[in-house]
Design a protein around this motif. Structure first.
Motif, PDB file in Angstrom:
ATOM      1  N   SER A 242       0.812  -0.997   0.088  1.00 32.19           N
ATOM      2  CA  SER A 242       0.004   0.142  -0.113  1.00 32.19           C
ATOM      3  C   SER A 242       0.761   1.286  -0.070  1.00 32.19           C
ATOM      4  O   SER A 242       0.615   2.114  -0.684  1.00 32.19           O
ATOM      5  N   ALA A 243       1.969   1.103   0.959  1.00 38.76           N
ATOM      6  CA  ALA A 243       2.722   2.490   0.932  1.00 38.76           C
ATOM      7  C   ALA A 243       3.716   2.478  -0.426  1.00 38.76           C
ATOM      8  O   ALA A 243       3.314   3.877  -0.830  1.00 38.76           O
ATOM      9  N   GLU A 244       3.747   1.647  -1.069  1.00 40.00           N
ATOM     10  CA  GLU A 244       4.592   1.824  -2.374  1.00 40.00           C
ATOM     11  C   GLU A 244       3.331   2.358  -3.441  1.00 40.00           C
ATOM     12  O   GLU A 244       3.680   3.199  -4.455  1.00 40.00           O
ATOM     13  N   LEU A 245       2.511   1.698  -3.371  1.00 40.32           N
ATOM     14  CA  LEU A 245       1.413   1.967  -4.303  1.00 40.32           C
ATOM     15  C   LEU A 245       0.891   3.555  -4.288  1.00 40.32           C
ATOM     16  O   LEU A 245       0.417   4.128  -5.256  1.00 40.32           O
ATOM     17  N   ILE A 246       0.793   4.107  -3.036  1.00 44.41           N
ATOM     18  CA  ILE A 246       0.290   5.491  -2.890  1.00 44.41           C
ATOM     19  C   ILE A 246       1.318   6.214  -3.430  1.00 44.41           C
ATOM     20  O   ILE A 246       0.925   7.371  -4.230  1.00 44.41           O
ATOM     21  N   GLN A 247       2.634   5.985  -3.562  1.00 48.64           N
ATOM     22  CA  GLN A 247       3.564   6.933  -3.819  1.00 48.64           C
ATOM     23  C   GLN A 247       3.294   7.128  -5.624  1.00 48.64           C
ATOM     24  O   GLN A 247       3.425   7.994  -6.127  1.00 48.64           O
ATOM     25  N   SER A 248       3.084   5.817  -5.966  1.00 53.61           N
ATOM     26  CA  SER A 248       2.973   5.718  -7.552  1.00 53.61           C
ATOM     27  C   SER A 248       1.773   6.422  -7.985  1.00 53.61           C
ATOM     28  O   SER A 248       1.671   6.878  -9.158  1.00 53.61           O
ATOM     29  N   ILE A 249       0.824   6.366  -7.042  1.00 53.52           N
ATOM     30  CA  ILE A 249      -0.579   7.057  -7.597  1.00 53.52           C
ATOM     31  C   ILE A 249      -0.376   8.502  -7.443  1.00 53.52           C
ATOM     32  O   ILE A 249      -0.617   9.282  -8.477  1.00 53.52           O
ATOM     33  N   PHE A 250       0.253   9.064  -6.707  1.00 51.87           N
ATOM     34  CA  PHE A 250       0.798  10.493  -6.700  1.00 51.87           C
ATOM     35  C   PHE A 250       1.510  10.885  -7.982  1.00 51.87           C
ATOM     36  O   PHE A 250       1.373  11.863  -8.550  1.00 51.87           O
ATOM     37  N   GLU A 251       2.477  10.123  -8.053  1.00 56.03           N
ATOM     38  CA  GLU A 251       3.157  10.401  -9.364  1.00 56.03           C
ATOM     39  C   GLU A 251       2.408  10.422 -10.530  1.00 56.03           C
ATOM     40  O   GLU A 251       2.659  10.966 -11.630  1.00 56.03           O
ATOM     41  N   GLN A 252       1.798   9.264 -10.924  1.00 59.23           N
ATOM     42  CA  GLN A 252       0.769   8.936 -11.991  1.00 59.23           C
ATOM     43  C   GLN A 252      -0.230  10.315 -12.022  1.00 59.23           C
ATOM     44  O   GLN A 252      -0.337  10.603 -13.468  1.00 59.23           O
ATOM     45  N   ALA A 253      -0.537  10.855 -11.047  1.00 59.70           N
ATOM     46  CA  ALA A 253      -1.190  12.008 -11.101  1.00 59.70           C
ATOM     47  C   ALA A 253      -0.873  13.210 -11.567  1.00 59.70           C
ATOM     48  O   ALA A 253      -1.403  14.233 -11.980  1.00 59.70           O
ATOM     49  N   GLY A 254       0.578  13.062 -11.687  1.00 57.37           N
ATOM     50  CA  GLY A 254       1.424  14.413 -12.222  1.00 57.37           C
ATOM     51  C   GLY A 254       2.245  15.182 -11.250  1.00 57.37           C
ATOM     52  O   GLY A 254       2.640  15.792 -11.514  1.00 57.37           O
ATOM     53  N   PHE A 255       1.889  14.704  -9.901  1.00 55.29           N
ATOM     54  CA  PHE A 255       2.945  15.482  -8.953  1.00 55.29           C
ATOM     55  C   PHE A 255       4.230  15.284  -9.196  1.00 55.29           C
ATOM     56  O   PHE A 255       4.494  14.132  -9.536  1.00 55.29           O
ATOM     57  N   PRO A 256       4.908  16.387  -9.179  1.00 54.71           N
ATOM     58  CA  PRO A 256       6.402  16.382  -9.537  1.00 54.71           C
ATOM     59  C   PRO A 256       7.217  15.098  -8.539  1.00 54.71           C
ATOM     60  O   PRO A 256       6.615  15.119  -7.343  1.00 54.71           O
ATOM     61  N   LYS A 257       8.135  14.506  -9.052  1.00 57.40           N
ATOM     62  CA  LYS A 257       8.874  13.724  -8.409  1.00 57.40           C
ATOM     63  C   LYS A 257       9.194  14.316  -7.294  1.00 57.40           C
ATOM     64  O   LYS A 257      10.053  15.263  -7.470  1.00 57.40           O
ATOM     65  N   GLY A 258       9.241  13.864  -6.044  1.00 57.49           N
ATOM     66  CA  GLY A 258       9.895  14.599  -4.818  1.00 57.49           C
ATOM     67  C   GLY A 258       8.747  14.992  -4.085  1.00 57.49           C
ATOM     68  O   GLY A 258       8.880  15.362  -2.854  1.00 57.49           O
ATOM     69  N   CYS A 259       7.423  15.299  -4.562  1.00 54.71           N
ATOM     70  CA  CYS A 259       6.536  15.686  -3.666  1.00 54.71           C
ATOM     71  C   CYS A 259       5.984  14.912  -2.551  1.00 54.71           C
ATOM     72  O   CYS A 259       5.832  15.305  -1.554  1.00 54.71           O
TER      73      CYS A 259
END
Length: 429
Positions: free
Chosen positions: A138-155
Motif C-alpha cells: 500500500s505504501a509503495e502504491l500510494i507514491q505511484s498514484i501521486f506520481e501518476q497523477a502528475g505531482f512532481p517527483k519528490g512531492c
C-alpha cells in the motif's frame, strides 16, 4: 537518507512557487485515478491487513472525496486575509514550511495517508511518509498514484524505514514538522523528539469513544449504528465506539437487539463483497484483545456472545455488567468487542464518558435535540455526534484532546496546520 530527503527539499523549492491554482490542478487527476482503480487499490488494502473488500473500496472512495473537497476549497482557505488596523495595509499570508514527515498507521492505510498528504502538499509543502511495516505494498502504491497523477517527483516519497529510525528523520534539519497517527506510546516518542528540535507536530492518537443511548432514542437506528460504529474494520479504529452506555429502562431491549445484529454479521473471505467482518490485521492484536476480555470476565463482566479467538480472527463479542475498573473500560480495545454499562441519568452517562484518559469523540442517541445541545460542552471530547457514529469528514476538523492527541486534520483547520501564518504590516511614508 540525506540524499532521499534532499530530493524532497529540492522539489519543495519549486513546488512552493507554483500558484495555488497550479497545485490544486493535480487533485482532479488524483481523484480520477482513485475512482478508476478503486477495486485494485482496495484489493491491496484487504490483502495486507484483511479489511473486508467492500470497506476497503469505501476507503479509497473517501480519499477521492477528500481530493475533490480540497480541489474546490483550498484556494479560498489559503487566500491572503486582509485585516483592518492602524497601518496603511495589513494582511496575513499562509506560506509553506518545507518538507513534512508523516508517520502513518495500518488500519486505514490509504485514508489516513491521504488526509495528511493532500492538504499538506496543496499548502506548498512536500511530504515523506513512513508507513506501517505491515502494509508495504500500500505504501509503495500510494507514491505511484501521486506520481501518476502528475505531482512532481519528490512531492510525495515513501520512506521504507523501521520505526527505530524515525527519531533520526525528525532530527534531520530538512524536516520542518511531523504528523503522526498512531498509538499513545508512538505519540509520546514523536512529540519528545520533535520537542527536542522545536519542531511542530500533529498527533492523532488512540480513542475510547463512548456510545450513549438515552431512553427516548430511536432504538432500531441506535442498534444499527452501534453495530457499524463498533464492528467496521473489525473494530480496528481509533474513533470506533468502544464503551456503550445504555439507559436502564431500555438496556435489556438494546442488548437483545444488538446480540442478534452481531450474530447476523457475515463472516468469511475478506475479498468476498458480502463479507462484513474479518480477522484482525495480525494474530498478536487478537491475542492482546483476548487478554483484555478474559481479565474483564474474571473481574465480573458477563459474556453474552463471542469471546473466542482463532489465529487473528476474534469473534464479535458482547459483554455486559462492565465496570470502570475493567480493562475493557479503561483501555482502548482495538477489535470487535462491545462493553456495555447501564446508567440511570444523563449526568451519570456524562461522568462515565469523561472517565477516560482519551478524548476523541462521543455519540449520543436521543430525540430531544434541544436538551442534548445544552449538554454538549460537558463532554471532554474533540467531537460530539448526536444520532450518528463518530466519523471523519473532509469538511470538518478532526482530532482529539487529552491522550487522544492534539492538532487538527481536514477542513480549513487541517490545511493550516503546516503553514507559516505570516503577518504583514505596511505603512506608507
Amino acid at each position: 537518507m540525506q540524499n532521499f530527503l534532499k530530493v524532497s527539499e529540492n522539489t519543495q523549492l519549486s513546488w512552493r512557487n507554483l500558484s495555488i491554482q497550479n497545485r490544486i490542478s493535480f487533485l482532479s487527476q488524483l481523484a480520477q485515478l482513485l475512482l478508476e482503480n478503486k477495486e485494485e487499490y482496495a484489493t491491496c488494502i484487504t490483502t495486507e491487513m484483511h479489511k473486508p473488500i467492500s470497506q476497503a473500496i469505501a476507503e479509497v472512495e473517501k480519499c477521492a472525496l477528500l481530493c475533490n473537497y480540497y480541489y474546490e476549497n483550498a484556494e479560498s482557505f489559503l487566500a491572503i486575509k486582509s485585516i483592518k488596523t492602524d497601518a496603511s495595509e495589513s494582511f496575513v499570508t499562509y506560506e509553506s514550511l518545507g518538507v513534512i514527515l508523516g508517520v502513518m498507521p495500518w488500519n486505514f492505510p490509504f485514508w489516513q495517508v491521504f488526509r495528511f498528504a493532500v492538504p499538506t502538499l496543496i499548502a506548498g509543502n512536500t511530504v515523506v511518509v513512513k508507513h506501517a511495516s505491515n502494509v508495504p505494498k500500500s505504501a509503495e502504491l500510494i507514491q505511484s498514484i501521486f506520481e501518476q497523477a502528475g505531482f512532481p517527483k519528490g512531492c510525495y516519497q515513501d520512506l521504507p524505514i523501521p520505526s527505530s529510525e524515525v527519531a533520526k528523520v525528525i532530527a534531520n534539519p530538512i524536516i520542518k514538522a511531523v504528523s503522526l497517527t498512531g498509538s499513545e506510546q508512538a505519540g509520546v516518542a514523536v512529540a519528545t523528539e520533535a520537542g527536542k528540535h522545536l519542531k511542530k507536530c500533529v498527533l492523532e492518537l488512540g480513542g475510547n469513544n463512548a456510545f450513549i443511548v438515552l431512553e427516548d432514542a430511536d432504538l432500531e437506528k441506535a442498534v444499527a449504528t452501534a453495530v457499524n460504529a463498533r464492528m467496521q474494520n473489525a473494530g480496528q479504529s481509533c474513533i470506533a465506539a468502544k464503551r456503550f452506555f445504555i439507559q436502564e429502562n431500555i438496556a435489556a431491549e438494546f442488548i437483545a437487539q444488538f446480540k442478534v445484529a452481531i450474530q447476523n454479521l457475515k463472516k468469511g473471505n475478506p475479498l468476498a463483497i458480502e463479507t462484513q467482518i474479518g480477522s484482525l490485521a495480525r494474530p498478536d492484536l487478537a491475542e492482546e484483545l483476548e487478554v483484555q476480555v478474559q481479565k474483564s470476565i474474571q473481574m465480573g463482566a458477563k459474556l453474552i456472545i463471542g469471546g473466542n479467538r482463532k489465529g487473528a480472527f476474534y469473534e464479535p463479542t458482547l459483554l455486559t455488567e462492565v465496570t470502570t475498573e475493567m480493562p475493557i473500560f479503561k483501555e482502548e480495545t482495538f477489535g470487535p468487542v462491545v462493553a456495555i454499562t447501564i446508567f440511570k441519568t444523563i449526568d451519570d452517562a456524562i461522568e462515565l464518558s469523561n472517565q477516560s484518559e482519551f478524548g476523541l469523540g462521543v455519540s449520543i442517541f436521543t430525540q430531544d435535540i434541544d436538551f442534548i445541545k445544552t449538554k454538549i460542552s460537558a463532554f471532554n471530547e474533540g467531537a460530539v455526534f448526536v444520532n450518528e457514529m463518530v466519523k471523519s469528514d473532509p469538511r470538518l476538523p478532526f482530532g482529539g484532546v487529552k491522550k487522544s492527541g492534539y492538532g487538527r486534520e481536514l477542513a480549513i483547520e487541517g490545511i493550516k496546520e503546516f503553514v507559516n501564518i505570516k503577518t504583514v504590516v505596511i505603512n506608507k511614508l
